[in-house]
Design a protein around this motif. Structure first.
Motif, PDB file in Angstrom:
ATOM      1  N   ALA A  74      13.627  20.599  63.757  1.00 65.53           N
ATOM      2  CA  ALA A  74      14.758  20.206  62.205  1.00 65.53           C
ATOM      3  C   ALA A  74      15.216  19.103  62.817  1.00 65.53           C
ATOM      4  N   ALA A  75      15.881  18.499  64.425  1.00 67.23           N
ATOM      5  CA  ALA A  75      16.363  17.568  64.746  1.00 67.23           C
ATOM      6  C   ALA A  75      15.577  15.977  64.388  1.00 67.23           C
ATOM      7  N   THR A  76      14.153  16.005  64.487  1.00 67.80           N
ATOM      8  CA  THR A  76      13.518  14.555  63.456  1.00 67.80           C
ATOM      9  C   THR A  76      13.565  14.891  62.288  1.00 67.80           C
ATOM     10  N   PHE A  77      14.029  16.140  61.157  1.00 67.69           N
ATOM     11  CA  PHE A  77      13.899  16.061  59.953  1.00 67.69           C
ATOM     12  C   PHE A  77      15.223  15.330  59.621  1.00 67.69           C
ATOM     13  N   ARG A  78      16.122  15.923  59.912  1.00 72.06           N
ATOM     14  CA  ARG A  78      17.575  15.056  59.876  1.00 72.06           C
ATOM     15  C   ARG A  78      17.553  13.645  60.913  1.00 72.06           C
ATOM     16  N   LEU A  79      16.810  13.173  61.224  1.00 72.20           N
ATOM     17  CA  LEU A  79      17.127  12.153  62.200  1.00 72.20           C
ATOM     18  C   LEU A  79      16.771  11.270  60.496  1.00 72.20           C
ATOM     19  N   VAL A  80      14.932  11.253  60.393  1.00 70.68           N
ATOM     20  CA  VAL A  80      14.407  10.562  60.097  1.00 70.68           C
ATOM     21  C   VAL A  80      14.474  11.089  58.412  1.00 70.68           C
ATOM     22  N   ARG A  94      25.457  13.863  60.212  1.00 70.04           N
ATOM     23  CA  ARG A  94      24.668  13.492  60.638  1.00 70.04           C
ATOM     24  C   ARG A  94      24.354  13.293  62.231  1.00 70.04           C
ATOM     25  N   TRP A  95      25.038  12.809  63.636  1.00 68.57           N
ATOM     26  CA  TRP A  95      25.165  13.375  64.555  1.00 68.57           C
ATOM     27  C   TRP A  95      25.378  14.118  65.221  1.00 68.57           C
ATOM     28  N   VAL A  96      26.779  15.105  64.029  1.00 72.15           N
ATOM     29  CA  VAL A  96      26.860  16.877  65.183  1.00 72.15           C
ATOM     30  C   VAL A  96      25.760  17.331  64.833  1.00 72.15           C
ATOM     31  N   ASP A  97      25.140  17.766  63.932  1.00 71.64           N
ATOM     32  CA  ASP A  97      23.868  17.956  63.647  1.00 71.64           C
ATOM     33  C   ASP A  97      22.479  17.461  64.959  1.00 71.64           C
ATOM     34  N   LEU A  98      22.529  16.373  65.046  1.00 71.90           N
ATOM     35  CA  LEU A  98      21.171  16.260  65.971  1.00 71.90           C
ATOM     36  C   LEU A  98      21.998  16.281  67.643  1.00 71.90           C
ATOM     37  N   LEU A  99      23.104  16.076  68.160  1.00 72.49           N
ATOM     38  CA  LEU A  99      23.382  16.666  68.731  1.00 72.49           C
ATOM     39  C   LEU A  99      23.513  18.200  69.411  1.00 72.49           C
ATOM     40  N   THR A 100      23.479  18.945  68.276  1.00 66.14           N
ATOM     41  CA  THR A 100      23.585  20.576  68.080  1.00 66.14           C
ATOM     42  C   THR A 100      22.400  20.949  68.407  1.00 66.14           C
ATOM     43  N   LEU A 101      21.153  20.408  67.595  1.00 67.37           N
ATOM     44  CA  LEU A 101      20.098  20.551  67.704  1.00 67.37           C
ATOM     45  C   LEU A 101      19.313  20.138  68.922  1.00 67.37           C
ATOM     46  N   VAL A 102      19.514  19.163  69.216  1.00 68.74           N
ATOM     47  CA  VAL A 102      19.208  18.863  70.720  1.00 68.74           C
ATOM     48  C   VAL A 102      19.658  19.796  71.930  1.00 68.74           C
ATOM     49  N   THR A 103      20.602  19.911  71.458  1.00 69.27           N
ATOM     50  CA  THR A 103      21.527  20.322  73.376  1.00 69.27           C
ATOM     51  C   THR A 103      20.940  21.795  73.339  1.00 69.27           C
ATOM     52  N   LEU A 104      20.828  22.545  72.262  1.00 71.82           N
ATOM     53  CA  LEU A 104      20.497  23.835  71.791  1.00 71.82           C
ATOM     54  C   LEU A 104      18.808  23.980  72.306  1.00 71.82           C
ATOM     55  N   ALA A 105      17.667  22.297  71.662  1.00 70.00           N
ATOM     56  CA  ALA A 105      16.883  22.932  72.466  1.00 70.00           C
ATOM     57  C   ALA A 105      16.192  22.580  73.650  1.00 70.00           C
ATOM     58  N   VAL A 106      17.211  21.483  74.449  1.00 70.65           N
ATOM     59  CA  VAL A 106      16.834  21.527  75.540  1.00 70.65           C
ATOM     60  C   VAL A 106      17.058  22.873  76.193  1.00 70.65           C
ATOM     61  N   LEU A 107      18.772  23.241  76.426  1.00 69.49           N
ATOM     62  CA  LEU A 107      18.793  25.047  76.908  1.00 69.49           C
ATOM     63  C   LEU A 107      17.652  25.701  76.634  1.00 69.49           C
ATOM     64  N   LEU A 108      17.133  25.914  75.614  1.00 66.54           N
ATOM     65  CA  LEU A 108      16.420  26.756  75.723  1.00 66.54           C
ATOM     66  C   LEU A 108      15.131  26.231  76.376  1.00 66.54           C
ATOM     67  N   ILE A 109      14.604  25.067  76.573  1.00 68.77           N
ATOM     68  CA  ILE A 109      13.357  25.276  76.733  1.00 68.77           C
ATOM     69  C   ILE A 109      13.806  24.608  78.614  1.00 68.77           C
ATOM     70  N   VAL A 110      15.009  24.580  79.387  1.00 68.50           N
ATOM     71  CA  VAL A 110      15.195  24.629  80.362  1.00 68.50           C
ATOM     72  C   VAL A 110      15.411  26.479  81.069  1.00 68.50           C
ATOM     73  N   LEU A 111      15.548  27.402  80.018  1.00 69.57           N
ATOM     74  CA  LEU A 111      15.644  28.488  79.984  1.00 69.57           C
ATOM     75  C   LEU A 111      13.816  29.172  80.195  1.00 69.57           C
ATOM     76  N   ALA A 112      13.348  28.400  79.249  1.00 70.40           N
ATOM     77  CA  ALA A 112      11.781  28.623  79.149  1.00 70.40           C
ATOM     78  C   ALA A 112      10.895  28.588  80.514  1.00 70.40           C
ATOM     79  N   TRP A 113      11.906  27.436  80.980  1.00 69.13           N
ATOM     80  CA  TRP A 113      11.054  27.101  82.324  1.00 69.13           C
ATOM     81  C   TRP A 113      11.458  28.436  83.024  1.00 69.13           C
ATOM     82  N   VAL A 114      12.837  28.241  83.496  1.00 70.55           N
ATOM     83  CA  VAL A 114      13.352  29.587  84.530  1.00 70.55           C
ATOM     84  C   VAL A 114      12.673  30.897  84.519  1.00 70.55           C
TER      85      VAL A 114
END
Length: 120
Positions: A74-80, A94-114
């Motif tokens: 979704a962040a890639t679609f929003r950016l491109v 656009r910048w708020v959407d990107l910041l929100t989507l990337v932040t949530l994605a990073v938090l979920l990746i950390v959650l999946a990792w731990v």
């Protein structure tokens, strides 16, 4: 009134003479059909649904990773993509959407990792 007439009315400033002598043509802007602008949104939703199904099948490490992938998609679609092509993915600036989507994605990746994998 069709789209061309609406664009002409919206672009006029009211100061043009009625005889059409000084008439300027507004640049024609190509618009995307509504259903086509919802395709990126549908792709993101289907990926999110797949991640939820994987979580429901008790794969607590893979599911959040798939959901994070959907958020990064979704962040890639929003950016491109331009605003006319992203449909419901454009919620805020656009910048708020990107910041929100990337932040949530990073938090979920950390959650999946731990997160510990449940053994069956």
């Amino acid at each position: 009134m069709n789209d061309a007439e609406q664009a002409e009315v919206a672009g006029s400033d009211g100061n043009t003479p009625d005889d059409g002598a000084g008439e300027r043509k507004a640049p024609v802007r190509r618009t995307v059909p509504y259903w086509l602008s919802q395709v990126p949104y549908a792709l993101v939703l289907s990926t999110l649904a797949a991640g939820i199904v994987v979580v429901a099948a008790a794969y607590f490490k893979r599911g959040p990773a798939i959901i994070a992938g959907a958020l990064l998609l979704a962040a890639t679609f929003r950016l491109v993509l331009p605003k006319d092509w992203i449909g419901l993915l454009a919620v805020r600036r656009r910048w708020v959407d990107l910041l929100t989507l990337v932040t949530l994605a990073v938090l979920l990746i950390v959650l999946a990792w731990v997160a510990p994998q449940l053994s069956s």
